[in-house]
Design a protein around this motif. Structure first.
Motif, PDB file in Angstrom:
ATOM      1  N   VAL A  98       0.833  -1.225   0.122  1.00 38.65           N
ATOM      2  CA  VAL A  98      -0.118   0.206   0.037  1.00 38.65           C
ATOM      3  C   VAL A  98       0.850   1.314  -0.099  1.00 38.65           C
ATOM      4  O   VAL A  98       1.593   1.275   0.861  1.00 38.65           O
ATOM      5  CB  VAL A  98      -0.885  -0.016   1.220  1.00 38.65           C
ATOM      6  CG1 VAL A  98      -1.827   1.298   1.207  1.00 38.65           C
ATOM      7  CG2 VAL A  98      -1.983  -1.175   1.341  1.00 38.65           C
ATOM      8  N   GLN A  99       0.750   2.019  -0.948  1.00 35.72           N
ATOM      9  CA  GLN A  99       1.612   3.283  -1.213  1.00 35.72           C
ATOM     10  C   GLN A  99       0.919   4.660  -0.328  1.00 35.72           C
ATOM     11  O   GLN A  99       1.651   5.357   0.093  1.00 35.72           O
ATOM     12  CB  GLN A  99       1.378   3.692  -2.610  1.00 35.72           C
ATOM     13  CG  GLN A  99       2.588   2.719  -3.468  1.00 35.72           C
ATOM     14  CD  GLN A  99       2.504   3.274  -4.729  1.00 35.72           C
ATOM     15  OE1 GLN A  99       1.656   3.345  -5.447  1.00 35.72           O
ATOM     16  NE2 GLN A  99       3.959   3.388  -5.236  1.00 35.72           N
ATOM     17  N   GLY A 100      -0.138   4.527  -0.014  1.00 37.39           N
ATOM     18  CA  GLY A 100      -1.043   5.719   0.609  1.00 37.39           C
ATOM     19  C   GLY A 100      -1.026   6.899  -0.642  1.00 37.39           C
ATOM     20  O   GLY A 100      -1.422   7.528  -0.239  1.00 37.39           O
ATOM     21  N   HIS A 101      -1.334   6.492  -1.841  1.00 31.29           N
ATOM     22  CA  HIS A 101      -1.532   7.323  -3.023  1.00 31.29           C
ATOM     23  C   HIS A 101      -3.099   6.745  -3.419  1.00 31.29           C
ATOM     24  O   HIS A 101      -3.303   6.024  -3.883  1.00 31.29           O
ATOM     25  CB  HIS A 101      -0.710   6.999  -3.875  1.00 31.29           C
ATOM     26  CG  HIS A 101       0.769   7.416  -3.406  1.00 31.29           C
ATOM     27  ND1 HIS A 101       1.990   6.948  -4.174  1.00 31.29           N
ATOM     28  CD2 HIS A 101       1.286   8.112  -2.492  1.00 31.29           C
ATOM     29  CE1 HIS A 101       3.140   7.143  -3.661  1.00 31.29           C
ATOM     30  NE2 HIS A 101       2.773   7.865  -2.348  1.00 31.29           N
ATOM     31  N   VAL A 102      -3.968   7.753  -2.705  1.00 27.95           N
ATOM     32  CA  VAL A 102      -5.359   7.422  -3.092  1.00 27.95           C
ATOM     33  C   VAL A 102      -5.641   7.546  -4.688  1.00 27.95           C
ATOM     34  O   VAL A 102      -5.161   8.776  -5.320  1.00 27.95           O
ATOM     35  CB  VAL A 102      -6.118   8.237  -2.270  1.00 27.95           C
ATOM     36  CG1 VAL A 102      -7.822   8.194  -2.804  1.00 27.95           C
ATOM     37  CG2 VAL A 102      -6.198   7.998  -0.856  1.00 27.95           C
ATOM     38  N   ASP A 103      -6.342   6.569  -5.661  1.00 25.10           N
ATOM     39  CA  ASP A 103      -6.683   6.936  -6.781  1.00 25.10           C
ATOM     40  C   ASP A 103      -7.980   7.459  -7.019  1.00 25.10           C
ATOM     41  O   ASP A 103      -7.888   8.284  -7.907  1.00 25.10           O
ATOM     42  CB  ASP A 103      -7.025   5.379  -7.170  1.00 25.10           C
ATOM     43  CG  ASP A 103      -5.378   4.650  -7.578  1.00 25.10           C
ATOM     44  OD1 ASP A 103      -4.466   5.189  -8.187  1.00 25.10           O
ATOM     45  OD2 ASP A 103      -5.211   3.489  -6.955  1.00 25.10           O
ATOM     46  N   THR A 104      -9.012   7.242  -6.234  1.00 19.29           N
ATOM     47  CA  THR A 104     -10.278   7.818  -6.168  1.00 19.29           C
ATOM     48  C   THR A 104     -11.003   7.589  -5.003  1.00 19.29           C
ATOM     49  O   THR A 104     -10.662   6.794  -4.202  1.00 19.29           O
ATOM     50  CB  THR A 104     -11.002   7.214  -7.355  1.00 19.29           C
ATOM     51  OG1 THR A 104     -12.243   7.861  -7.455  1.00 19.29           O
ATOM     52  CG2 THR A 104     -11.165   5.847  -7.120  1.00 19.29           C
ATOM     53  N   THR A 105     -12.245   8.310  -4.670  1.00 17.90           N
ATOM     54  CA  THR A 105     -13.073   8.253  -3.891  1.00 17.90           C
ATOM     55  C   THR A 105     -14.361   7.271  -4.259  1.00 17.90           C
ATOM     56  O   THR A 105     -14.120   7.180  -5.462  1.00 17.90           O
ATOM     57  CB  THR A 105     -13.607   9.497  -2.952  1.00 17.90           C
ATOM     58  OG1 THR A 105     -14.202  10.257  -4.271  1.00 17.90           O
ATOM     59  CG2 THR A 105     -12.578  10.094  -2.411  1.00 17.90           C
ATOM     60  N   ALA A 106     -15.004   6.662  -3.239  1.00 12.50           N
ATOM     61  CA  ALA A 106     -16.122   5.705  -3.528  1.00 12.50           C
ATOM     62  C   ALA A 106     -17.082   6.004  -2.463  1.00 12.50           C
ATOM     63  O   ALA A 106     -17.001   6.445  -1.516  1.00 12.50           O
ATOM     64  CB  ALA A 106     -15.792   4.377  -3.613  1.00 12.50           C
ATOM     65  N   VAL A 107     -18.449   5.995  -3.105  1.00 12.54           N
ATOM     66  CA  VAL A 107     -19.723   5.876  -2.165  1.00 12.54           C
ATOM     67  C   VAL A 107     -20.112   4.757  -1.667  1.00 12.54           C
ATOM     68  O   VAL A 107     -20.292   3.734  -2.526  1.00 12.54           O
ATOM     69  CB  VAL A 107     -20.615   6.603  -2.887  1.00 12.54           C
ATOM     70  CG1 VAL A 107     -21.915   6.649  -1.969  1.00 12.54           C
ATOM     71  CG2 VAL A 107     -20.208   8.229  -3.209  1.00 12.54           C
ATOM     72  N   MET A 108     -20.300   4.558  -0.362  1.00  6.58           N
ATOM     73  CA  MET A 108     -21.089   3.267  -0.082  1.00  6.58           C
ATOM     74  C   MET A 108     -22.295   3.219  -0.330  1.00  6.58           C
ATOM     75  O   MET A 108     -23.120   3.999  -0.181  1.00  6.58           O
ATOM     76  CB  MET A 108     -20.899   3.044   1.516  1.00  6.58           C
ATOM     77  CG  MET A 108     -21.549   1.612   2.285  1.00  6.58           C
ATOM     78  SD  MET A 108     -21.839   1.794   3.954  1.00  6.58           S
ATOM     79  CE  MET A 108     -19.649   1.935   4.459  1.00  6.58           C
ATOM     80  N   VAL A 109     -22.624   2.105  -1.087  1.00  7.50           N
ATOM     81  CA  VAL A 109     -24.038   1.850  -1.449  1.00  7.50           C
ATOM     82  C   VAL A 109     -24.937   1.104  -0.573  1.00  7.50           C
ATOM     83  O   VAL A 109     -25.998   1.680  -0.147  1.00  7.50           O
ATOM     84  CB  VAL A 109     -24.161   1.411  -2.858  1.00  7.50           C
ATOM     85  CG1 VAL A 109     -25.587   1.089  -3.372  1.00  7.50           C
ATOM     86  CG2 VAL A 109     -23.151   2.228  -4.023  1.00  7.50           C
ATOM     87  N   SER A 110     -24.176   0.086   0.216  1.00 11.85           N
ATOM     88  CA  SER A 110     -25.009  -0.530   1.138  1.00 11.85           C
ATOM     89  C   SER A 110     -24.069  -1.443   2.081  1.00 11.85           C
ATOM     90  O   SER A 110     -22.704  -1.635   1.402  1.00 11.85           O
ATOM     91  CB  SER A 110     -25.955  -1.558   0.294  1.00 11.85           C
ATOM     92  OG  SER A 110     -25.237  -2.628  -0.437  1.00 11.85           O
ATOM     93  N   ARG A 111     -24.469  -1.766   3.165  1.00 12.35           N
ATOM     94  CA  ARG A 111     -23.729  -2.617   3.901  1.00 12.35           C
ATOM     95  C   ARG A 111     -24.774  -3.946   4.431  1.00 12.35           C
ATOM     96  O   ARG A 111     -25.810  -3.636   4.887  1.00 12.35           O
ATOM     97  CB  ARG A 111     -23.054  -2.181   5.120  1.00 12.35           C
ATOM     98  CG  ARG A 111     -24.213  -1.259   6.117  1.00 12.35           C
ATOM     99  CD  ARG A 111     -23.030  -0.540   7.053  1.00 12.35           C
ATOM    100  NE  ARG A 111     -22.741  -1.576   7.890  1.00 12.35           N
ATOM    101  CZ  ARG A 111     -22.009  -1.219   9.018  1.00 12.35           C
ATOM    102  NH1 ARG A 111     -21.467   0.004   9.223  1.00 12.35           N
ATOM    103  NH2 ARG A 111     -21.464  -1.997  10.015  1.00 12.35           N
TER     104      ARG A 111
END
Length: 224
Positions: A98-111
């Motif tokens: 893990v580099q700690g370089h974020v590629d994108t954000t994402a939204v949680m749809v469900s759990r």
């Protein structure tokens, strides 16, 4: 480099904003043990540099690029945060690279509870990242090393065991919340190698004869 094994959940103490720049002060205990100025700390999966610390907290700078690309801009005083120190050279490799370089954000749809686990469904904001996401592959969500269960055209799922849920901020997440995603770096390097075509150099005829690094090229030269 990190491994995606969360060491501690910190608490946001103070946020100083100036435009799209921020200084975050985060309360912690465990990761302060051997902290030094300039150390790298994964904060919700974002590699940040320690600029000051005391016995109860540490501070980090967030530059505009990081502000725009991650969910750190959504943090508030009192927010809980996944924390991990950089892996020492003699450390145990518990997750994945893990580099700690974020590629994108994402939204949680469900759990959705499933016996002893909880299945989380996420929709990434940048759909181009799906080329790096495969079922059974590694992905980092808010700094947590996880295994992808399934992938559709627009979403991905991960299944979380009780220990991981209890030790990370995923326990706090609900539909509509935003998380940071970092795809497996190995896929990015493979893509670059296979598609690389060096720019021609003037005066060197051999450069114009170089072949692109494709699967066919690798097979022809005995690499596959």
């Amino acid at each position: 480099m990190f491994t995606g094994i969360i060491e501690e959940i910190g608490v946001m103490r103070r946020i100083h904003r100036q435009g799209q720049a921020m200084v975050l002060t985060i309360g912690a205990i465990r990761i302060l043990d051997d902290m030094k100025l300039g150390d790298s700390i994964s904060v919700n999966g974002v590699c940040l540099t320690v600029i000051s610390f005391d016995k109860e907290s540490f501070s980090v700078d967030v530059m505009p690029e990081t502000y725009r690309k991650t969910n750190l801009r959504k943090l508030q005083t009192g927010s809980r945060i996944n924390l991990e120190r950089a892996m020492p050279a003699n450390g145990r490799f518990g997750g994945h690279m893990v580099q700690g370089h974020v590629d994108t954000t994402a939204v949680m749809v469900s759990r959705t509870p499933e016996e002893n686990a909880v299945v989380f469904l996420f929709e990434p904001d940048n759909k181009l990242m799906f080329k790096y996401i495969i079922p059974g592959g590694s992905i980092t969500i808010d700094g947590i090393s996880l295994t992808v269960v399934d992938v559709s055209e627009h979403t991905l799922t991960v299944s979380i065991i009780p220990h991981t849920l209890a030790q990370t901020v995923l326990q706090d997440k609900k539909p509509g919340d935003t998380v940071n995603l970092e795809c497996d770096v190995l896929g990015k390097y493979i893509e670059k190698l296979l598609g690389f075509q060096p720019a021609p150099s003037s005066g060197k005829t051999t450069d114009s004869k170089r072949m692109p690094m494709t699967a066919a090229y690798l097979a022809e030269h005995g690499f596959m």
